[in-house]
Design a protein around this motif. Structure first.
Motif, PDB file in Angstrom:
ATOM      1  N   ALA A  76      -2.298  35.273  32.120  1.00 48.41           N
ATOM      2  CA  ALA A  76      -1.823  36.109  31.021  1.00 48.41           C
ATOM      3  C   ALA A  76      -1.227  35.306  29.861  1.00 48.41           C
ATOM      4  O   ALA A  76      -0.976  35.858  28.790  1.00 48.41           O
ATOM      5  CB  ALA A  76      -0.774  37.086  31.543  1.00 48.41           C
ATOM      6  N   ALA A  77      -1.017  34.018  30.058  1.00 48.29           N
ATOM      7  CA  ALA A  77      -0.304  33.202  29.064  1.00 48.29           C
ATOM      8  C   ALA A  77      -1.041  33.085  27.731  1.00 48.29           C
ATOM      9  O   ALA A  77      -0.416  33.026  26.675  1.00 48.29           O
ATOM     10  CB  ALA A  77      -0.026  31.814  29.623  1.00 48.29           C
ATOM     11  N   ASN A  78      -2.352  32.996  27.757  1.00 46.76           N
ATOM     12  CA  ASN A  78      -3.159  32.905  26.540  1.00 46.76           C
ATOM     13  C   ASN A  78      -2.671  31.798  25.599  1.00 46.76           C
ATOM     14  O   ASN A  78      -2.392  32.032  24.432  1.00 46.76           O
ATOM     15  CB  ASN A  78      -3.206  34.252  25.819  1.00 46.76           C
ATOM     16  CG  ASN A  78      -4.299  34.278  24.766  1.00 46.76           C
ATOM     17  OD1 ASN A  78      -5.336  33.640  24.924  1.00 46.76           O
ATOM     18  ND2 ASN A  78      -4.069  35.019  23.700  1.00 46.76           N
ATOM     19  N   ALA A  95       9.661  27.671  31.635  1.00 50.67           N
ATOM     20  CA  ALA A  95      10.232  28.267  30.429  1.00 50.67           C
ATOM     21  C   ALA A  95       9.120  28.782  29.504  1.00 50.67           C
ATOM     22  O   ALA A  95       9.277  29.821  28.868  1.00 50.67           O
ATOM     23  CB  ALA A  95      11.100  27.254  29.691  1.00 50.67           C
ATOM     24  N   LEU A  96       8.002  28.057  29.430  1.00 49.56           N
ATOM     25  CA  LEU A  96       6.901  28.492  28.565  1.00 49.56           C
ATOM     26  C   LEU A  96       6.051  29.557  29.247  1.00 49.56           C
ATOM     27  O   LEU A  96       5.589  30.488  28.599  1.00 49.56           O
ATOM     28  CB  LEU A  96       6.020  27.306  28.160  1.00 49.56           C
ATOM     29  CG  LEU A  96       4.890  27.653  27.189  1.00 49.56           C
ATOM     30  CD1 LEU A  96       5.451  28.092  25.839  1.00 49.56           C
ATOM     31  CD2 LEU A  96       3.940  26.487  27.019  1.00 49.56           C
ATOM     32  N   VAL A  97       5.848  29.408  30.552  1.00 49.68           N
ATOM     33  CA  VAL A  97       5.034  30.366  31.308  1.00 49.68           C
ATOM     34  C   VAL A  97       5.850  30.841  32.519  1.00 49.68           C
ATOM     35  O   VAL A  97       5.691  30.333  33.623  1.00 49.68           O
ATOM     36  CB  VAL A  97       3.689  29.733  31.754  1.00 49.68           C
ATOM     37  CG1 VAL A  97       2.833  30.765  32.475  1.00 49.68           C
ATOM     38  CG2 VAL A  97       2.930  29.144  30.575  1.00 49.68           C
ATOM     39  N   PRO A  98       6.738  31.799  32.293  1.00 43.98           N
ATOM     40  CA  PRO A  98       7.526  32.319  33.418  1.00 43.98           C
ATOM     41  C   PRO A  98       6.597  32.884  34.501  1.00 43.98           C
ATOM     42  O   PRO A  98       5.650  33.609  34.196  1.00 43.98           O
ATOM     43  CB  PRO A  98       8.370  33.430  32.783  1.00 43.98           C
ATOM     44  CG  PRO A  98       8.414  33.096  31.324  1.00 43.98           C
ATOM     45  CD  PRO A  98       7.088  32.434  31.032  1.00 43.98           C
ATOM     46  N   GLY A  99       6.839  32.485  35.732  1.00 44.20           N
ATOM     47  CA  GLY A  99       6.003  32.933  36.831  1.00 44.20           C
ATOM     48  C   GLY A  99       4.879  31.979  37.175  1.00 44.20           C
ATOM     49  O   GLY A  99       4.118  32.230  38.103  1.00 44.20           O
ATOM     50  N   THR A 100       4.788  30.852  36.454  1.00 47.66           N
ATOM     51  CA  THR A 100       3.771  29.859  36.792  1.00 47.66           C
ATOM     52  C   THR A 100       4.004  29.344  38.213  1.00 47.66           C
ATOM     53  O   THR A 100       5.142  29.310  38.688  1.00 47.66           O
ATOM     54  CB  THR A 100       3.770  28.679  35.800  1.00 47.66           C
ATOM     55  OG1 THR A 100       2.723  27.780  36.158  1.00 47.66           O
ATOM     56  CG2 THR A 100       5.083  27.916  35.795  1.00 47.66           C
TER      57      THR A 100
END
Length: 124
Positions: A76-78, A95-100
């Motif tokens: 979903a990060a796109n 921090a940039l992709v929460p849930g990574t």
């Protein structure tokens, strides 16, 4: 008028110094990348490991490596993995992709990040 000119000159000098400090060295970046190799390969036809192969990652869309099972958050990060985005991500991935799924805490040194990005930029 003189104060404004002095401030402009100072701002240009500070920006130049910051840019010089973060210019990446791909040779040093390859050495820093050694800590990434436990989870990532970086060869042209390299296999995915715990993380995706990073050959050609610079300029690539996030979650676009065929055959790799990305987290829903990364799907979903796109993002486009340009130098600026990689710098933010490598500082603290969650921090940039929460849930990574990438459990790596990040690379605190701006110079080390710049070096790794310079290394990855050459993998084409």
């Amino acid at each position: 008028m003189k104060i404004a000119a002095a401030i402009t000159v100072l701002a240009i000098a500070v920006a130049g110094t910051a840019a010089a400090q973060t210019a990446g060295d791909p040779v040093k970046g390859e050495k820093v990348f050694q800590r990434c190799k436990a989870c990532h390969s970086a060869e042209k036809d390299g296999a995915d490991k715990l993380g995706p192969n990073l050959w050609g990652v610079v300029g690539r869309k996030s979650a676009s490596e065929d055959g790799f099972n990305y987290s829903p958050a990364m799907k979903a990060a796109n993002k486009t993995w340009d130098a600026a985005t990689l710098d933010v991500y490598l500082t603290k991935p969650a921090a940039l992709v929460p849930g990574t799924r990438m459990a790596f805490p990040g690379i605190p040194s701006a110079q080390d990040r710049a070096d790794v990005i310079a290394y990855l930029s050459g993998l084409k």
